[in-house]
Design an enzyme around this catalytic site. Structure first.
Site, PDB file in Angstrom:
ATOM      1  N   CYS A 137       0.838  -1.204   0.000  1.00  0.00           N
ATOM      2  CA  CYS A 137       0.000   0.000   0.000  1.00  0.00           C
ATOM      3  C   CYS A 137       0.870   1.251   0.000  1.00  0.00           C
ATOM      4  O   CYS A 137       1.376   1.667   1.044  1.00  0.00           O
ATOM      5  CB  CYS A 137      -0.935  -0.017   1.211  1.00  0.00           C
ATOM      6  SG  CYS A 137      -2.009   1.426   1.296  1.00  0.00           S
ATOM      7  N   CYS A 140      -0.384   4.190   2.031  1.00  0.00           N
ATOM      8  CA  CYS A 140      -0.200   4.011   3.482  1.00  0.00           C
ATOM      9  C   CYS A 140       1.257   4.205   3.889  1.00  0.00           C
ATOM     10  O   CYS A 140       1.543   4.842   4.897  1.00  0.00           O
ATOM     11  CB  CYS A 140      -0.611   2.605   3.913  1.00  0.00           C
ATOM     12  SG  CYS A 140      -2.129   2.016   3.180  1.00  0.00           S
ATOM     13  N   ASP A 141       2.170   3.643   3.118  1.00  0.00           N
ATOM     14  CA  ASP A 141       3.551   3.537   3.585  1.00  0.00           C
ATOM     15  C   ASP A 141       4.557   4.362   2.780  1.00  0.00           C
ATOM     16  O   ASP A 141       5.727   4.434   3.165  1.00  0.00           O
ATOM     17  CB  ASP A 141       3.998   2.061   3.556  1.00  0.00           C
ATOM     18  CG  ASP A 141       3.162   1.208   4.509  1.00  0.00           C
ATOM     19  OD1 ASP A 141       2.701   1.749   5.522  1.00  0.00           O
ATOM     20  OD2 ASP A 141       2.971   0.016   4.233  1.00  0.00           O
TER      21      ASP A 141
HETATM   22  P1  FAD Z   1     -10.910  -4.948   6.253  1.00  0.00           P
HETATM   23  O1  FAD Z   1     -10.063  -4.074   7.109  1.00  0.00           O
HETATM   24  O2  FAD Z   1     -10.287  -5.709   5.146  1.00  0.00           O
HETATM   25  O3  FAD Z   1     -11.762  -5.896   7.190  1.00  0.00           O
HETATM   26  C1  FAD Z   1     -12.463  -6.965   6.663  1.00  0.00           C
HETATM   27  C2  FAD Z   1     -13.084  -7.736   7.812  1.00  0.00           C
HETATM   28  O4  FAD Z   1     -13.969  -8.703   7.287  1.00  0.00           O
HETATM   29  C3  FAD Z   1     -12.082  -8.491   8.692  1.00  0.00           C
HETATM   30  O5  FAD Z   1     -12.412  -8.277  10.038  1.00  0.00           O
HETATM   31  C4  FAD Z   1     -12.321  -9.950   8.328  1.00  0.00           C
HETATM   32  O6  FAD Z   1     -12.058 -10.830   9.398  1.00  0.00           O
HETATM   33  C5  FAD Z   1     -13.802  -9.892   8.000  1.00  0.00           C
HETATM   34  N1  FAD Z   1     -14.285 -10.983   7.175  1.00  0.00           N
HETATM   35  C6  FAD Z   1     -13.908 -11.347   5.921  1.00  0.00           C
HETATM   36  N2  FAD Z   1     -14.593 -12.432   5.524  1.00  0.00           N
HETATM   37  C7  FAD Z   1     -15.433 -12.748   6.542  1.00  0.00           C
HETATM   38  C8  FAD Z   1     -16.391 -13.775   6.750  1.00  0.00           C
HETATM   39  N3  FAD Z   1     -16.624 -14.716   5.821  1.00  0.00           N
HETATM   40  N4  FAD Z   1     -17.072 -13.817   7.934  1.00  0.00           N
HETATM   41  C9  FAD Z   1     -16.851 -12.887   8.870  1.00  0.00           C
HETATM   42  N5  FAD Z   1     -15.971 -11.881   8.727  1.00  0.00           N
HETATM   43  C10 FAD Z   1     -15.255 -11.830   7.583  1.00  0.00           C
HETATM   44  N6  FAD Z   1      -5.419   2.496   5.222  1.00  0.00           N
HETATM   45  C11 FAD Z   1      -5.240   3.736   5.726  1.00  0.00           C
HETATM   46  O7  FAD Z   1      -6.154   4.557   5.680  1.00  0.00           O
HETATM   47  N7  FAD Z   1      -4.069   4.085   6.335  1.00  0.00           N
HETATM   48  C12 FAD Z   1      -3.012   3.250   6.456  1.00  0.00           C
HETATM   49  O8  FAD Z   1      -1.965   3.602   6.980  1.00  0.00           O
HETATM   50  C13 FAD Z   1      -3.183   1.926   5.941  1.00  0.00           C
HETATM   51  N8  FAD Z   1      -2.188   1.021   6.055  1.00  0.00           N
HETATM   52  C14 FAD Z   1      -2.371  -0.236   5.560  1.00  0.00           C
HETATM   53  C15 FAD Z   1      -1.335  -1.152   5.704  1.00  0.00           C
HETATM   54  C16 FAD Z   1      -1.501  -2.435   5.238  1.00  0.00           C
HETATM   55  C17 FAD Z   1      -0.354  -3.424   5.398  1.00  0.00           C
HETATM   56  C18 FAD Z   1      -2.713  -2.822   4.610  1.00  0.00           C
HETATM   57  C19 FAD Z   1      -2.884  -4.231   4.109  1.00  0.00           C
HETATM   58  C20 FAD Z   1      -3.732  -1.911   4.453  1.00  0.00           C
HETATM   59  C21 FAD Z   1      -3.565  -0.611   4.920  1.00  0.00           C
HETATM   60  N9  FAD Z   1      -4.575   0.341   4.779  1.00  0.00           N
HETATM   61  C22 FAD Z   1      -4.404   1.599   5.304  1.00  0.00           C
HETATM   62  C23 FAD Z   1      -5.822   0.029   4.095  1.00  0.00           C
HETATM   63  C24 FAD Z   1      -6.911  -0.240   5.138  1.00  0.00           C
HETATM   64  O9  FAD Z   1      -6.418  -1.181   6.065  1.00  0.00           O
HETATM   65  C25 FAD Z   1      -8.163  -0.758   4.457  1.00  0.00           C
HETATM   66  O10 FAD Z   1      -8.591   0.168   3.476  1.00  0.00           O
HETATM   67  C26 FAD Z   1      -9.280  -0.939   5.478  1.00  0.00           C
HETATM   68  O11 FAD Z   1      -8.864  -1.809   6.500  1.00  0.00           O
HETATM   69  C27 FAD Z   1     -10.542  -1.490   4.816  1.00  0.00           C
HETATM   70  O12 FAD Z   1     -11.474  -1.678   5.813  1.00  0.00           O
HETATM   71  P2  FAD Z   1     -12.717  -2.676   5.652  1.00  0.00           P
HETATM   72  O13 FAD Z   1     -13.453  -2.570   6.935  1.00  0.00           O
HETATM   73  O14 FAD Z   1     -13.397  -2.409   4.386  1.00  0.00           O
HETATM   74  O15 FAD Z   1     -12.076  -4.111   5.487  1.00  0.00           O
END
Ligand code: FAD
Ligand code: NAP
Length: 324
Positions: A137, A140-141
């Site tokens: 990302c 992010c980094d």
């Molecule tokens: P996610 O965070 O992907 O959460 C998905 C959830 O769904 C998880 O809890 C998972 O367990 C759950 N899930 C999936 N399938 C199932 C299922 N079948 N049953 C039940 N639960 C399920 N963004 C920033 O803004 N700033 C940053 O500094 C940043 N750094 C990052 C660093 C890294 C290494 C990564 C990988 C991403 C980073 N991001 C950052 C991006 C950010 O993390 C994502 O955009 C954000 O987390 C998306 O949120 P979300 O809630 O849509 O999904």
């Protein structure tokens, strides 16, 4: 023994989108249930420094932010479930999800916040050096590579956009691609080739990521895909940009998705084609993919779910209120 859990708002996923939906839903009296899945707290739990989530002057840690978000959701009345959904039935008046535990979850409304996962190369050193020079990302980094040399791996729109973005920070950006042409849009390619900070390395795949004495990334070991020749490319940072996979397997044939698997929502809203079912965060967003945008979408989903249910109860002549 299997149990059936009923709620006005069922949320699948405990990342920023799911927990923000929970905070808003709980405060509106929806008594939400969040099924956490295999990655409680979502993608931010696998990173360290987060510097772009509003409200914190100093750098914060991803896992800490997600713990706080969960604590806030629970504080206002969310029930957190240690379970993973393995099947959903969206055909009835209530939406039914089956947990890996055998438990059933029934929601009058459903917020899908299952996120997406970056695709990784799966080569040695990649996971070991994740957060120590290897990232997926740039937004992010990228900031951590001010004045340094970075490599981007991939040849699609994401890779080219990441490379262009990284020129804001790094002094040198090298795009490494396994073929000799990019699949990204021409306009992006034109910008990439014209940029004085960016160079391209064609026909090379990453064989492994190599650590330096300090335990951080030192170089990438490359193999020429045509000649098999081996080489090393020194770098302070490497960004794997070979695509993302949305966690939408559960919804195949049940909800509309685009050809890369992202759930399709009504433009500018989290509404899917099924009234009462919402998709928020990375699961329906291949463009922004940030914690703040996911949290915002979770908030919108909860507000829409609350309105949908209030209207449904009103039409049914039920006096019970769902209030914000
Ligand atoms: P996610 O965070 O992907 O959460 C998905 C959830 O769904 C998880 O809890 C998972 O367990 C759950 N899930 C999936 N399938 C199932 C299922 N079948 N049953 C039940 N639960 C399920 N963004 C920033 O803004 N700033 C940053 O500094 C940043 N750094 C990052 C660093 C890294 C290494 C990564 C990988 C991403 C980073 N991001 C950052 C991006 C950010 O993390 C994502 O955009 C954000 O987390 C998306 O949120 P979300 O809630 O849509 O999904
Ligand atoms: P993508 O288009 O699937 O491209 C992935 C790239 O990674 C390809 O160049 C592919 O190489 C390479 N790759 C895949 N697996 C690899 C491996 N194991 N080792 C080395 N290289 C590998 O993915 P994306 O760039 O993330 O884009 C996904 C979708 O989102 C696309 O539809 C894209 O148009 C869209 N998107 C749009 C925008 C925008 O409109 N601004 C921005 C980002 C993404 P090959 O080319 O050899 O297959």
């Amino acid at each position: 023994m299997a149990t059936t859990h009923k709620t006005r708002m069922l949320i699948i996923g405990s990342g920023p989108a799911g927990l923000s939906a929970a905070i808003y839903g709980a405060r509106a009296g929806m008594e939400p249930i969040v099924v956490q899945g295999l990655q409680p707290g979502g993608q931010l739990t696998i990173t360290t420094d987060v510097e772009n989530y509003p409200g914190f002057r100093e750098v914060i840690q991803g896992p800490w932010l997600m713990q706080e978000m969960q604590a806030q959701a629970e504080h206002v009345g969310t029930r957190m479930m240690w379970d993973t959904i393995t099947n959903v039935d969206l055909s009835g008046d209530t939406f039914v999800a089956t947990g890996d535990s055998g438990d059933l979850y029934e929601g009058d409304t459903l917020v899908i916040a299952t996120g997406a996962q970056a695709k990784w190369l799966g080569v040695p050193g990649e996971q070991e050096l994740s957060g120590k020079g290897v990232s997926a990302c740039a937004t992010c980094d990228g900031f951590f590579y001010r004045g340094k040399k970075v490599v981007v791996i991939g040849g699609g729109n994401t890779a080219v956009e990441e490379a262009l973005y990284l020129t804001n920070h790094a002094t040198e950006v090298v795009l490494v691609h396994r073929r000799d042409s990019l699949r990204s849009e021409k306009i992006l390619q034109d910008r990439l080739f014209a940029h004085p900070k960016i160079t391209t390395v064609w026909n090379k795949k990453v064989d492994r990521f190599l650590a330096g004495e300090n335990g951080a990334l030192r170089a990438l070991a490359l193999i020429d895909t045509e000649t098999g020749e081996q080489s090393e490319l020194l770098a302070d940072g490497a960004f794997v940009a070979i695509g993302h996979a949305p966690a939408t397997e559960l919804f195949k044939g049940k909800l509309a998705m685009d050809d890369t698997g992202y759930l399709i929502v009504e433009a500018g809203t989290p509404k899917t084609e099924i009234p009462g079912v919402y998709a928020a965060g990375d699961v329906s967003d291949h463009v922004y993919r940030q914690a703040i945008t996911a949290a915002g979408a979770g908030c919108m989903a909860a507000l829409d779910a609350e309105r949908y249910l209030a209207e449904k109860l009103h039409l049914a002549g039920i006096t019970e209120t769902v209030q914000g």
